[in-house]
Design a protein around this motif. Structure first.
Motif: not given
Lengths: 368, 308, 262
Positions: C25-35, C37-48
């Motif tokens: 659930a955590t993993f899927i939730f973390s992929l939902r940043m872009r409305r 669709e699934l994307s790694f936006d949250a991870y990109a935000s963290v790493f930037s």
């Protein structure tokens, strides 16, 4: 009473009202030197998304790169800030805050306890008299009104339009305060505002507010979680009671995911003023004074305006035509502010006393 | 062997060398030994004993600086009693269920003869999960059982069951217990597996040849042997949950009325407006966890007999 | 037997579900940043976010110092108590049990009261002092685990014989500890070290009350202010902890397996 410098400035800025460059009253050279010698400023409880503080701090760093800014505990409430000063009275280390940004009611209390030192910024006269201590111990910085932020992904039906609406069963398990009513100014004033909405007068509003939240809690509508951006977006606190500027900046941050709508309640609009002060035990008093000069300069005040807050010099500055049109357009509806009630210091003090001490016994958000 | 007798003498003196040089070396060695233990002792004094004693002192002091029992009497206030009650209840529930389920898993792993790969994975994961407590765990459970959590939505879409309409929240008693179980169960698995390992296969085989049923074996041999470890670890789990704050804080912020959050608020913002009361609160916590751990100590001593 | 294995598999499977679903659930939730669709936006935000690296690096550094301090304090003490002063053992066991009894919250409350700048030992009076206090506090938290790891390691290798043999060959005390005992318990020490690292990285209470920019307070701060990044951070946190634990499992395979003599 505008002094000569300001009259001169307002003449020049009137001609460049649409441009983004603004002139400001320069703090004295000695102050700047002394501040740079100290080399550090410790601030507390300044979230970057609150009133655009992120940009404001960045602006200060750019102006005075020799002064590093040590940011303590961005999520602290007003009481936490005062406690930090008390706990670090003899501490000249990085734990001790230099400057405070607390709710209006916390100013007189802090002054009485001897936690503050007086300082009058160069734009002192443009701060309204009701919003500052005559001796200069504390001074208002910005204000906004309380509003509801609504996560439209969760609250799919009609929005609550008033405090009374919050009690409806449609909003079960949804209403939350943006802080702890025992320590955070915005939560305390939210309770007070709820009380005013039930028709109580200023003296009885605190108790009426506590009763309101008791009813809210008993009805199962109240969620005992701090309604920050994350809980709102995650659906834990779909209806958040917070300052309109915070909700607006959260809405921007969420960028439609989820969509956030902001509603100012029709019954009981309360405006809250926050105040700046310098700690009596500040390890870097000159840096603190320089910070104050910066905040109360046009640059600082407009920085807060960009964060959707009404800076305390708003009236004076708009009279002098110093406010760019595009910033004005983004502000919340002026009609809200027309009917807003600005509780006086005495009213806020009394309310704070009642609410912080009685919250647990009257409402008491227990684990069920 | 001469080396054996020499090592026996070694335990207190040093190798058998005679003469004044050996005496000097003996004294020097004695000094060196003490030096090696000194950091440990100093550390224990400075960072364990002194802070606790200082808090005890403050708990007995009123704001004016005089000796008083008032702070402890203040612990009897409604709010604080409720906080302690809820903390104890959640800790007890998560400890009990954590211990039972953890034991079942350990039994399944070892007695159920799981392949080595499964066992290693479970043990590693248990180590990870028992450290997952705190902030990431709170996020994980919000993403699972929060208003827009995966399981919540799944239940609603697939089974037509709206979890939140029943009044469920993560900050209820069961919500917290469920969240705490996530690190309690693995902790139990990690600690009790060696004990279950010690239940030698020969014993159950011997019992079988003597005509005992499986149930008899467990009742007369297995459980009595495991019982001390089980009870001991139960106490440990209780203390673990009682002192936990990060998870609760990340879940709800400052609003939940449990002892750790109350103390944290007091330290940060003087929410109780009385530092002496805060110290009393802290000492009260230590008393409760001490009782739990004294049980653990007493019982663990008895368990050692069986492990030889 | 078959029945035995059936219920065993059932239990393991059910628990696997309970433990796996929140992670999924955590993993899927973390992929939902872009409305939508699934994307790694949250991870990109963290790493930037520079604060991510700053706070993670800070916690790693604190962890490293905690481990070093732990080794320096625990290893000599355990060695000499085992060898020469067994009567001190109950005292050591008691001390290492204390951090499990006294919650971290209470300890840091005591530290703040005791070591503020108006006291004899003003730890919190400076940045360096506060950092040192944080290292010592983390060490207190890790003490039970470090002690148990080192103690187990020493028990396995029979230090009495090793020491005696070395002394007969003329080695000094320091040589014995550093070149004979320590390498043999290295694996045990490293296990303790990784466990300490996992504890320090996740630590929130002490770091937040001492106002240090560690990873724990950073996580909480992100958790209050951002919606999707906390889930991404939780997954990252999990992977880091898993890495540390995995290292421990790997190391225990290399542990010296001398016969126990006691």
């Amino acid at each position: 009473m505008l002094n000569k410098t300001h009259r001169l400035l307002s003449l020049t800025t009137a001609a460049v009202v649409a441009s983004t460059s603004v002139a400001f009253a320069e703090p004295s050279a000695e102050l700047i030197e002394a501040a740079k010698a100290e080399g550090q400023l410790t601030v507390i409880a300044l979230p970057h998304t609150w009133c655009g503080y992120g940009e404001v701090i960045a602006g200060f760093k750019e102006k005075y790169p020799e002064i590093t800014i040590n940011e303590l505990n961005p999520d602290a409430g007003s009481a936490d800030e005062l406690e930090a000063v008390r706990a670090n009275k003899d501490n000249k280390g990085p734990q001790a805050p230099d400057v405070l940004d607390v709710g209006l009611a916390f100013g007189p209390q802090a002054k009485e306890e001897g936690l503050l030192q007086p300082y009058k910024v160069s734009t002192w006269d443009e701060i309204p008299a009701e919003a500052k201590d005559a001796e200069g111990y504390w001074y208002g910085d910005y204000y906004g009104v309380l509003a509801f932020g609504i996560n439209k992904d969760v609250v799919t039906g009609a929005n609550p339009a008033s405090w009374a609406d919050l009690l409806k069963p449609d909003y079960a398990n949804q209403v939350a305060l943006a802080g702890d009513p025992r320590t955070a100014n915005n939560a305390i004033l939210s309770v007070y505002a709820a009380g005013l909405s039930t028709g109580a007068d200023a003296a009885g509003a605190a108790d009426a507010g506590l009763e309101f939240f008791k009813k809210l809690n008993d009805a199962g509508n109240f969620v005992p979680v701090d309604a920050e951006a994350a809980p709102i977006a995650q659906g834990t606190t779909p209806i958040a009671v917070n300052w309109d500027y915070n909700l607006l900046s959260q809405r921007d941050g969420m960028n439609g995911n989820p969509p956030l709508e902001i509603v100012v309640p029709s019954d009981g609009v309360v405006a809250g003023v926050y105040i700046q002060a310098i700690s009596a035990y500040a390890p870097h008093p000159n840096a603190a004074k320089l910070w104050m000069e910066y905040l109360y300069s046009d640059e600082g005040q407009l920085g807060w305006l960009a964060g959707y807050c009404h800076p305390i010099r708003f009236n004076a500055m708009s009279d002098a035509g110093k406010i760019p049109q595009e910033l004005l357009a983004k502000l919340p509806d002026a009609a809200n502010y027309a009917k807003a009630i600005f509780p006086s210091i005495e009213e806020q003090n009394a309310a704070k006393q009642t609410i912080t001490t009685k919250w647990d016994t009257v409402v008491g958000s227990d684990v069920q | 062997m001469s080396s054996n007798s020499a090592s026996a003498a070694d335990a207190s003196a040093g190798p058998e060398v005679s003469g004044p040089a050996s005496q000097l070396r003996r004294r020097f060695r004695l000094g060196f030994e003490w030096l090696s233990v000194v950091p440990f002792v100093v550390f224990a004094l400075m960072f364990l004993a002194a802070p606790t004693l200082s808090l005890v002192a403050q708990a007995f002091t009123d704001p004016a600086g005089n000796f008083t029992f008032d702070n402890f009497r203040g612990l009897g206030s409604d709010q604080i009693v409720r906080a302690y009650t809820i903390s104890i209840q959640v800790s007890a529930a998560s400890a009990l269920f954590g211990a039972l389920i953890g034991l079942l898993i350990a039994l399944a792993l070892i007695r159920g003869r799981m392949p080595q790969g499964v066992r290693a994975t479970v043990m590693t994961f248990s180590g990870v999960a028992s450290n997952f407590a705190g902030v990431p765990l709170a996020f994980a459970f919000i993403a699972t059982l929060g208003r827009l959590g995966l399981v919540t939505i799944l239940l609603r879409e697939v089974f037509g069951f709206d979890l939140y309409r029943t009044g469920f929240t993560l900050f209820s008693f069961w919500g917290l217990t469920l969240t705490y179980l996530y690190f309690q169960i693995p902790l139990m698995v990690v600690i009790i597996t060696p004990a279950v390992d010690g239940l030698k296969r020969e014993w159950s085989e011997a019992a079988q040849t003597l005509g005992a049923s499986k149930w008899d074996f467990w009742r007369y041999v297995g459980l009595p042997i495991l019982w001390p470890s089980f009870l001991g670890t139960l106490s440990l789990l209780f203390a673990n949950a009682f002192g936990a704050i990060a998870t609760a804080w990340a879940l709800t912020g400052s609003n939940l009325n449990i002892v750790t959050v109350l103390l944290y608020n007091q330290i940060r913002g003087d929410a109780l407006q009385n530092p002496g009361l805060g110290a009393a609160l802290a000492i009260g916590m230590v008393v409760i966890t001490s009782i739990a751990n004294i049980i653990y100590l007493v019982v663990a001593k008895r368990a050692e007999r069986w492990m030889k | 037997m078959k029945q035995n294995r059936l219920w065993a598999w059932l239990i393991v499977a059910l628990s696997a579900i309970y433990f796996f679903i929140p992670l999924l659930a955590t993993f899927i939730f973390s992929l939902r940043m872009r409305r939508g669709e699934l994307s790694f936006d949250a991870y990109a935000s963290v790493f930037s976010d520079p604060r991510f690296f700053a706070s993670f690096g800070y916690s790693l550094a604190i962890g490293a110092f905690t481990i070093i301090l732990g080794i320096l304090v625990v290893v000599p003490a355990v060695y000499y108590v085992r060898l020469r002063m067994p009567w001190l053992r109950p005292f050591m066991e008691f001390v290492t049990l204390l951090p499990l009894v006294i919650p971290a919250l209470v300890l840091v409350y005591g530290y703040i009261r005791l070591y503020n700048s108006s006291s004899l030992i003003p730890f919190t009076g400076s940045v360096l002092g506060t950092d040192i206090l944080l290292v010592c506090a983390c060490m207190t938290l890790a003490l039970p685990y470090m002690y148990r790891a080192v103690d187990t390691g020493m028990r396995t290798i029979d230090i009495a014989t090793l020491t005696e043999a070395a002394q007969i060959l003329g080695a000094s005390q320091w040589t014995i500890i550093s070149r004979i005992v320590f390498p043999n318990i290295l694996v045990a020490v490293l296990s303790g070290a990784f466990l300490t690292l996992a504890i320090v990285i996740g630590e929130f209470t002490i770091a937040s009350l001492l106002n240090r920019p560690a990873f724990g307070p950073y996580l909480v701060n992100i958790g209050t202010n951002r919606a999707y990044e906390p889930s991404a951070l939780a997954i990252i946190s999990l992977l880091v902890t898993w890495g540390a634990m995995g290292m421990i499992q790997l190391l225990t395979r290399f542990a010296p397996k001398t016969a126990r003599k006691d």
